[in-house]
Each structure stands twice: as structure tokens, then as C-alpha cells.
Design an enzyme around this catalytic site. Sequence first.
Site, short mmCIF file in Angstrom:
data_model
loop_
_atom_site.label_atom_id
_atom_site.label_comp_id
_atom_site.label_asym_id
_atom_site.label_seq_id
_atom_site.Cartn_x
_atom_site.Cartn_y
_atom_site.Cartn_z
N ARG A 102 -5.60 -1.78 -14.43
CA ARG A 102 -5.93 -3.22 -14.49
C ARG A 102 -4.97 -3.84 -15.50
NH1 ARG A 102 -11.70 -6.09 -14.98
NH2 ARG A 102 -11.44 -5.75 -12.76
N HIS A 129 -6.63 -8.87 -6.37
CA HIS A 129 -7.72 -7.93 -6.70
C HIS A 129 -8.14 -7.24 -5.40
CE1 HIS A 129 -10.80 -6.07 -8.90
NE2 HIS A 129 -11.54 -7.10 -9.28
N GLN A 132 -11.59 -5.38 -5.04
CA GLN A 132 -12.69 -6.32 -4.87
C GLN A 132 -12.78 -6.77 -3.42
OE1 GLN A 132 -14.92 -7.46 -7.39
NE2 GLN A 132 -15.96 -8.10 -5.52
N ASP A 224 -16.03 -17.69 -7.87
CA ASP A 224 -15.60 -16.85 -8.98
C ASP A 224 -15.48 -17.74 -10.22
OD1 ASP A 224 -14.56 -14.78 -10.55
OD2 ASP A 224 -12.53 -14.89 -9.70
N CYS A 264 -17.65 -12.15 -7.25
CA CYS A 264 -17.15 -10.83 -7.66
C CYS A 264 -17.78 -10.36 -8.97
CB CYS A 264 -15.63 -10.85 -7.77
SG CYS A 264 -15.05 -12.02 -8.99
N ARG A 292 -18.46 -1.96 -4.58
CA ARG A 292 -17.19 -1.61 -5.20
C ARG A 292 -17.02 -0.08 -5.18
NH1 ARG A 292 -14.52 -4.89 -8.83
NH2 ARG A 292 -13.04 -3.16 -8.82
N1 CP Z 1 -15.46 -7.77 -10.32
C1 CP Z 1 -14.85 -7.05 -11.27
O1 CP Z 1 -13.70 -6.61 -11.12
O2 CP Z 1 -15.60 -6.82 -12.38
P1 CP Z 1 -15.11 -6.16 -13.75
O3 CP Z 1 -14.14 -7.15 -14.37
O4 CP Z 1 -16.34 -5.98 -14.59
O5 CP Z 1 -14.43 -4.87 -13.45
N1 NVA Z 2 -10.72 -13.95 -11.47
C1 NVA Z 2 -11.37 -13.11 -12.44
C2 NVA Z 2 -11.96 -11.91 -11.78
C3 NVA Z 2 -12.68 -10.95 -12.68
C4 NVA Z 2 -13.17 -9.73 -11.97
C5 NVA Z 2 -10.39 -12.71 -13.52
O1 NVA Z 2 -9.23 -12.39 -13.20
O2 NVA Z 2 -10.78 -12.71 -14.70
#
Ligand code: CP
Ligand code: NVA
Length: 312
Positions: A102, A129, A132, A224, A264, A292
Site C-alpha cells: 500500500r 484500489h 477493493q 467513499d 469501501c 475483501r
Molecule cells: N477499504 C480499505 O482498503 O480499508 P483499509 O484502509 O482499512 O485497508
Molecule cells: N479513497 C480512500 C480509500 C481508503 C480505503 C483513500 O485513499 O484514503
Amino acid sequence: MKHFLDIVDFTSEEIQGLLTLASNLKAEQKKGESRPLLKGKVLAMVFQKPSLRTRVSFDMAMRDLSGDALYLSPNEIDLGKRESIADVSRVLSGYVQIVMARVFSHQHILELAKWSSVPVINGLSDYNHPCQAMADALTIYEEFGSLKGLNVSYIGDGNNVAVSLMKVVTKLGANFRIANPEGYDMPEGDIELGKEIARENGGSVTLLHEPQAAADGADVIYTDTWTSMGQEEEARKREQVFPPYQVNQALLGLAKPKAIVMHCLPAHRGQEITDNVADGPQSRLFPQAENRMHAQKAVLVDLLLGGDPDAK
Ligand code: CP
Ligand code: NVA
């Protein structure tokens, strides 16, 4: 080397195959009959940002398939600062069988993949993502049996989650609509790509600014956060722009009676979604979060075993 970086790297048939595998692995786990498919395999999980779902769902996916996972916190590796990404990637390749990362910049995930001799999974970047999106597609598929012809409406920021959602649902034949404030669009190139994918698969992409127009007749309402990780300095400005894009009971009332609500997570209750919608009968927020783990199992098995072990 096959990686999982972007939904567009997979054909509609491959995505459908991953969803079938995910459903089968989910059914096995629910019956307490998970097989040790990933015995001896270890996943390194590299994080530059916080996470609940991504971290725990990958860890539990590996454990349930008799593999193992290592959590590497932002402070530990300090990707690209303590050590170059090319070096981190080659070092990890010598220790583990697969890497999930990530990152802030999408370039970093591409760089990791470029130097890796083991598969790399994108666990979220500033651009997309895809993990997701696979869980989202699985959740919609479970609800409606098919995505063909469904109206999937995303209300809010044209961010990483929106981009991957558009790609996966259009690959599966749905109509994707987005309503976002002016200036918060998805990247131009992705919009064109989304339209092209939709044309090939019998769906459509519609760009709107009115949330009511997007919600009207929707099968799925998705939202989101208004401020993604890495955009914290814009939060106050965004809090002034985005309130008309809140998913609340009035907006949901415009959707089809059997519409479902998705997010999400993490949710900012009272901002992009109200409590009564997030906790209401049409919410699928928590099955979606659980999915997930199931969707990622399919991705892990596909990358580590070279496909569905049961496919003929
Ligand atoms: N939806 C998602 O990716 O959640 P986290 O940021 O908690 O991993
Ligand atoms: N759009 C959000 C998603 C988190 C899972 C971010 O990037 O923070």
C-alpha cells in the site's frame, strides 16, 4: 511475472474466473473446509499508510489457506527513503513468495513490481484500489447474480476507489455513473478507458455533477471518503464542497427499491454517509468488507498457483 496492479490488466473472463474462485473459496471457508492451498507460502505486506481491512483481510486469507503473512509497518521499511524501492523489491523477492504493498504514489507500486521476481499485489495507491474493486464486484454479484445491465452509481470524489470500481463493473457489463463536484473528476485518461471498456462489454459510463441524477434508478449506490489518505491538507476545503454529495435517506429514496448501499470504509459518518443509511436494511458495508478476504484469496491463489486449482 504476473502481478495484480490494475483491473485493466485482466480480461472480463479472467475477472469472472477470479470471482468464481472467490465464491468457491468462500463457501469452503464457511463450511470449515478450507484447503491448505498456500502451505509454505509467505506474503510480505508493505504499508506506507494505515489500514484495517487490507491488513487483516490479507493476513487472514493467508492463514486460512495455511500460508503466512508478515506485516511491515510504514516506519520499518520507509519505502524509497531508508532504501531504494528497487533494492527493497529485490531483497523481499529473496525471502517471500509474494508481496502486497500500500503506497502513496502509484509509481512506487510500479517500481516495486518492475524489480520483483515474485508477484506484487497493489493494496491501494493514490491512483487505484483494485483489491477493493474485486471485493465490490463479488458483493454486487452475490446480491444480483450478475452485473450485466445494472446501474452502479458512485457519489463523491473521483478518487482511487472510483477509478477501480468503474473498471471492474464495466468489465462485467454494468452501467457506471459517477456524480462528483466540479474539479474532483476521475483522471481524463481513465474516463476514456472506462468508456471503451463499457462499449466492449455492453455497458456505459455517465459523468454527472448532480447526485440525484446518479441515484435515480440505481441498483447500487456507492460512496467513499471526501478526503483520501495523503490529501489531509485539503480536508477543510473538501468539507465545504462535498456536503451536497452525502448519501442519505433522501438520496437513497431515488434509487430502485432493492438498491444496495456500498462504501469501501473507513466511513466518516455524518459526512459522506449518514448513520441511518450505513446501518440501514439496504447497507452491505460489512459483507463488502468481509469480501475483501474472499476476493483476495482468489487473487493470491491465482498468482501463487498459476490459476484456479479446480479449473479444467
Ligand atoms: N477499504 C480499505 O482498503 O480499508 P483499509 O484502509 O482499512 O485497508
Ligand atoms: N479513497 C480512500 C480509500 C481508503 C480505503 C483513500 O485513499 O484514503
